[in-house]
Every structure is written in C-alpha cells, then in structure tokens.
Design a protein around this motif. Structure first.
Motif, PDB file in Angstrom:
ATOM      1  N   MET A   1      93.335  35.117  12.574  1.00 19.51           N
ATOM      2  CA  MET A   1      92.210  34.793  11.714  1.00 19.51           C
ATOM      3  C   MET A   1      91.562  33.515  12.248  1.00 19.51           C
ATOM      4  SD  MET A   1      92.130  34.354   7.615  1.00 19.51           S
ATOM      5  CE  MET A   1      92.310  36.120   7.530  1.00 19.51           C
ATOM      6  N   GLN A   2      90.274  33.525  12.304  1.00 24.66           N
ATOM      7  CA  GLN A   2      89.575  32.379  12.867  1.00 24.66           C
ATOM      8  C   GLN A   2      89.657  31.158  11.955  1.00 24.66           C
ATOM      9  OE1 GLN A   2      85.205  32.775  12.496  1.00 24.66           O
ATOM     10  NE2 GLN A   2      85.626  34.931  12.277  1.00 24.66           N
ATOM     11  N   ASP A   3      89.804  29.994  12.597  1.00 27.55           N
ATOM     12  CA  ASP A   3      89.930  28.750  11.847  1.00 27.55           C
ATOM     13  C   ASP A   3      88.698  28.446  11.019  1.00 27.55           C
ATOM     14  OD1 ASP A   3      92.477  28.317  12.819  1.00 27.55           O
ATOM     15  OD2 ASP A   3      91.801  27.038  14.456  1.00 27.55           O
ATOM     16  N   THR A   4      87.517  28.828  11.484  1.00 26.20           N
ATOM     17  CA  THR A   4      86.305  28.529  10.716  1.00 26.20           C
ATOM     18  C   THR A   4      86.304  29.283   9.390  1.00 26.20           C
ATOM     19  OG1 THR A   4      85.056  30.227  11.911  1.00 26.20           O
ATOM     20  CG2 THR A   4      84.891  27.974  12.727  1.00 26.20           C
ATOM     21  N   LEU A   5      86.816  30.493   9.356  1.00 23.76           N
ATOM     22  CA  LEU A   5      86.892  31.238   8.105  1.00 23.76           C
ATOM     23  C   LEU A   5      87.869  30.563   7.143  1.00 23.76           C
ATOM     24  CD1 LEU A   5      86.094  33.604   6.312  1.00 23.76           C
ATOM     25  CD2 LEU A   5      87.870  34.963   7.450  1.00 23.76           C
ATOM     26  N   VAL A   6      88.970  30.085   7.656  1.00 23.83           N
ATOM     27  CA  VAL A   6      89.957  29.398   6.826  1.00 23.83           C
ATOM     28  C   VAL A   6      89.342  28.121   6.249  1.00 23.83           C
ATOM     29  CG1 VAL A   6      92.205  28.230   6.820  1.00 23.83           C
ATOM     30  CG2 VAL A   6      91.910  30.392   8.053  1.00 23.83           C
ATOM     31  N   GLN A   7      88.635  27.364   7.057  1.00 21.79           N
ATOM     32  CA  GLN A   7      87.978  26.139   6.578  1.00 21.79           C
ATOM     33  C   GLN A   7      86.908  26.473   5.545  1.00 21.79           C
ATOM     34  OE1 GLN A   7      88.646  22.785   7.061  1.00 21.79           O
ATOM     35  NE2 GLN A   7      87.172  22.657   5.385  1.00 21.79           N
ATOM     36  N   ARG A   8      86.138  27.514   5.799  1.00 18.00           N
ATOM     37  CA  ARG A   8      85.113  27.937   4.847  1.00 18.00           C
ATOM     38  C   ARG A   8      85.741  28.359   3.528  1.00 18.00           C
ATOM     39  NH1 ARG A   8      82.623  32.579   7.375  1.00 18.00           N
ATOM     40  NH2 ARG A   8      81.504  32.790   5.416  1.00 18.00           N
ATOM     41  N   ALA A   9      86.884  29.029   3.591  1.00 14.64           N
ATOM     42  CA  ALA A   9      87.583  29.453   2.375  1.00 14.64           C
ATOM     43  C   ALA A   9      88.049  28.236   1.582  1.00 14.64           C
ATOM     44  CB  ALA A   9      88.767  30.347   2.730  1.00 14.64           C
ATOM     45  N   TYR A  10      88.639  27.273   2.268  1.00  9.24           N
ATOM     46  CA  TYR A  10      89.097  26.053   1.588  1.00  9.24           C
ATOM     47  C   TYR A  10      87.933  25.374   0.878  1.00  9.24           C
ATOM     48  CZ  TYR A  10      90.845  21.425   0.669  1.00  9.24           C
ATOM     49  OH  TYR A  10      91.189  20.264   0.026  1.00  9.24           O
ATOM     50  N   THR A  11      86.848  25.185   1.602  1.00  9.83           N
ATOM     51  CA  THR A  11      85.673  24.507   1.050  1.00  9.83           C
ATOM     52  C   THR A  11      85.071  25.299  -0.103  1.00  9.83           C
ATOM     53  OG1 THR A  11      85.232  23.482   3.191  1.00  9.83           O
ATOM     54  CG2 THR A  11      83.394  23.570   1.625  1.00  9.83           C
ATOM     55  N   ALA A  12      85.015  26.609   0.030  1.00 14.51           N
ATOM     56  CA  ALA A  12      84.444  27.448  -1.027  1.00 14.51           C
ATOM     57  C   ALA A  12      85.267  27.357  -2.314  1.00 14.51           C
ATOM     58  CB  ALA A  12      84.352  28.893  -0.554  1.00 14.51           C
ATOM     59  N   VAL A  13      86.582  27.270  -2.205  1.00 15.88           N
ATOM     60  CA  VAL A  13      87.413  27.136  -3.401  1.00 15.88           C
ATOM     61  C   VAL A  13      87.124  25.798  -4.083  1.00 15.88           C
ATOM     62  CG1 VAL A  13      89.774  26.960  -4.295  1.00 15.88           C
ATOM     63  CG2 VAL A  13      89.219  28.692  -2.578  1.00 15.88           C
ATOM     64  N   GLU A  15      84.389  23.972  -3.888  1.00 17.49           N
ATOM     65  CA  GLU A  15      83.031  24.025  -4.450  1.00 17.49           C
ATOM     66  C   GLU A  15      82.999  24.861  -5.735  1.00 17.49           C
ATOM     67  OE1 GLU A  15      80.295  22.318  -3.492  1.00 17.49           O
ATOM     68  OE2 GLU A  15      81.603  21.304  -2.066  1.00 17.49           O
ATOM     69  N   HIS A  16      83.730  25.957  -5.773  1.00 16.47           N
ATOM     70  CA  HIS A  16      83.778  26.793  -6.966  1.00 16.47           C
ATOM     71  C   HIS A  16      84.413  26.025  -8.122  1.00 16.47           C
ATOM     72  CE1 HIS A  16      84.729  30.254  -9.559  1.00 16.47           C
ATOM     73  NE2 HIS A  16      83.745  30.856  -8.915  1.00 16.47           N
ATOM     74  N   PHE A  17      85.496  25.306  -7.823  1.00 17.36           N
ATOM     75  CA  PHE A  17      86.126  24.465  -8.839  1.00 17.36           C
ATOM     76  C   PHE A  17      85.132  23.454  -9.383  1.00 17.36           C
ATOM     77  CE2 PHE A  17      90.785  25.206  -8.182  1.00 17.36           C
ATOM     78  CZ  PHE A  17      91.170  25.125  -9.506  1.00 17.36           C
ATOM     79  N   LYS A  18      84.434  22.773  -8.492  1.00 18.13           N
ATOM     80  CA  LYS A  18      83.480  21.751  -8.922  1.00 18.13           C
ATOM     81  C   LYS A  18      82.404  22.345  -9.832  1.00 18.13           C
ATOM     82  CE  LYS A  18      81.767  19.244  -5.650  1.00 18.13           C
ATOM     83  NZ  LYS A  18      81.317  18.759  -4.331  1.00 18.13           N
ATOM     84  N   LYS A  19      81.947  23.514  -9.486  1.00 21.25           N
ATOM     85  CA  LYS A  19      80.851  24.141 -10.227  1.00 21.25           C
ATOM     86  C   LYS A  19      81.308  24.743 -11.554  1.00 21.25           C
ATOM     87  CE  LYS A  19      77.262  27.646  -9.717  1.00 21.25           C
ATOM     88  NZ  LYS A  19      76.701  28.682  -8.852  1.00 21.25           N
ATOM     89  N   THR A  20      82.447  25.426 -11.558  1.00 23.90           N
ATOM     90  CA  THR A  20      82.844  26.216 -12.727  1.00 23.90           C
ATOM     91  C   THR A  20      84.038  25.669 -13.500  1.00 23.90           C
ATOM     92  OG1 THR A  20      84.386  27.626 -11.515  1.00 23.90           O
ATOM     93  CG2 THR A  20      82.049  28.316 -11.557  1.00 23.90           C
ATOM     94  N   GLY A  21      84.828  24.801 -12.869  1.00 26.19           N
ATOM     95  CA  GLY A  21      86.031  24.296 -13.519  1.00 26.19           C
ATOM     96  C   GLY A  21      87.247  25.169 -13.316  1.00 26.19           C
ATOM     97  N   ARG A  22      87.119  26.200 -12.489  1.00 25.46           N
ATOM     98  CA  ARG A  22      88.257  27.085 -12.223  1.00 25.46           C
ATOM     99  C   ARG A  22      88.205  27.561 -10.780  1.00 25.46           C
ATOM    100  NH1 ARG A  22      86.873  32.270 -11.616  1.00 25.46           N
ATOM    101  NH2 ARG A  22      84.864  32.952 -12.388  1.00 25.46           N
ATOM    102  N   ALA A  23      89.334  28.074 -10.313  1.00 20.29           N
ATOM    103  CA  ALA A  23      89.401  28.625  -8.955  1.00 20.29           C
ATOM    104  C   ALA A  23      88.797  30.025  -8.940  1.00 20.29           C
ATOM    105  CB  ALA A  23      90.847  28.694  -8.485  1.00 20.29           C
ATOM    106  N   PRO A  24      88.208  30.401  -7.818  1.00 23.59           N
ATOM    107  CA  PRO A  24      87.719  31.775  -7.720  1.00 23.59           C
ATOM    108  C   PRO A  24      88.876  32.735  -7.437  1.00 23.59           C
ATOM    109  CG  PRO A  24      87.374  30.675  -5.637  1.00 23.59           C
ATOM    110  CD  PRO A  24      87.928  29.642  -6.597  1.00 23.59           C
ATOM    111  N   HIS A  25      88.761  33.946  -7.939  1.00 23.55           N
ATOM    112  CA  HIS A  25      89.668  35.009  -7.521  1.00 23.55           C
ATOM    113  C   HIS A  25      89.252  35.383  -6.105  1.00 23.55           C
ATOM    114  CE1 HIS A  25      91.342  39.082  -7.272  1.00 23.55           C
ATOM    115  NE2 HIS A  25      92.278  38.595  -8.074  1.00 23.55           N
ATOM    116  N   TYR A  26      90.159  35.886  -5.306  1.00 22.53           N
ATOM    117  CA  TYR A  26      89.794  36.185  -3.922  1.00 22.53           C
ATOM    118  C   TYR A  26      88.685  37.226  -3.811  1.00 22.53           C
ATOM    119  CZ  TYR A  26      92.897  40.297  -4.024  1.00 22.53           C
ATOM    120  OH  TYR A  26      93.495  41.489  -4.313  1.00 22.53           O
ATOM    121  N   THR A  27      88.514  38.066  -4.826  1.00 19.95           N
ATOM    122  CA  THR A  27      87.398  39.019  -4.769  1.00 19.95           C
ATOM    123  C   THR A  27      86.061  38.303  -4.936  1.00 19.95           C
ATOM    124  OG1 THR A  27      87.665  39.533  -7.122  1.00 19.95           O
ATOM    125  CG2 THR A  27      88.755  40.994  -5.539  1.00 19.95           C
TER     126      THR A  27
END
Length: 89
Positions: A1-13, A15-27
């Motif tokens: 798995m490419q490192d950029t996807l892993v970094q993007r996933a970390y950042t997206a989680v 950002e989702h927390f900051k916006k909504t107050g909860r973690a995103p489900h992987y879907t």
C-alpha cells in the motif's frame, strides 16, 4: 500500500474528527479518499499502526481513539468556541 494513501487516511480521520466530533467509519473514509471500502479499511489500519495513540475497538474496524481524540466518551471533554463535540484521550 502506498505511503501517500496511508498519510491521506491519517489526515482524513483527524479532519473528520475536527469537523464532526467523531471518527469516520472506513466506508465514509473510502468516499473521502476515493478508494474502495476495503482499501480505506486497510489504509486506516496502517495509519493507526504508524503512530502512537491510535487504536481500534478490540477485534473490530471501529476507531476507538485517534490522538488526541477519543471516539468514545471520556472524562476529558473538549470545548472550542462554546461547542463541546469532542472527547480527549
């Protein structure tokens, strides 16, 4: 798995927390990352494994904690500009 996807996933989680107050489900994460749900699930796990303070509910794919946030209520309530929608680790 490419490192950029892993970094993007970390950042997206985070950002989702900051916006909504909860973690995103992987879907949900899959839509953000524009990958399949399985790719998002794997990227989310690899992202959690790559840092300290991120883990899942035992034997599940559900985020329990993603530093500095907790996805389950704790005694550490975080309030920003009068809004309390976050819990700290």
């Amino acid at each position: 798995m490419q490192d950029t996807l892993v970094q993007r996933a970390y950042t997206a989680v985070v950002e989702h927390f900051k916006k909504t107050g909860r973690a995103p489900h992987y879907t949900e994460l899959a839509g953000t990352l524009r990958v399949s749900p399985e790719e998002a699930r794997q990227a989310q796990h690899k992202a959690a494994e790559s840092v300290i303070g991120c883990w899942f509910v035992k034997d599940t794919d559900l985020v329990e904690s993603w530093a500095p946030f907790s996805n389950v209520p704790t005694q550490y309530r975080v309030t920003v500009e009068g809004q309390q929608k976050w819990y700290g680790q």
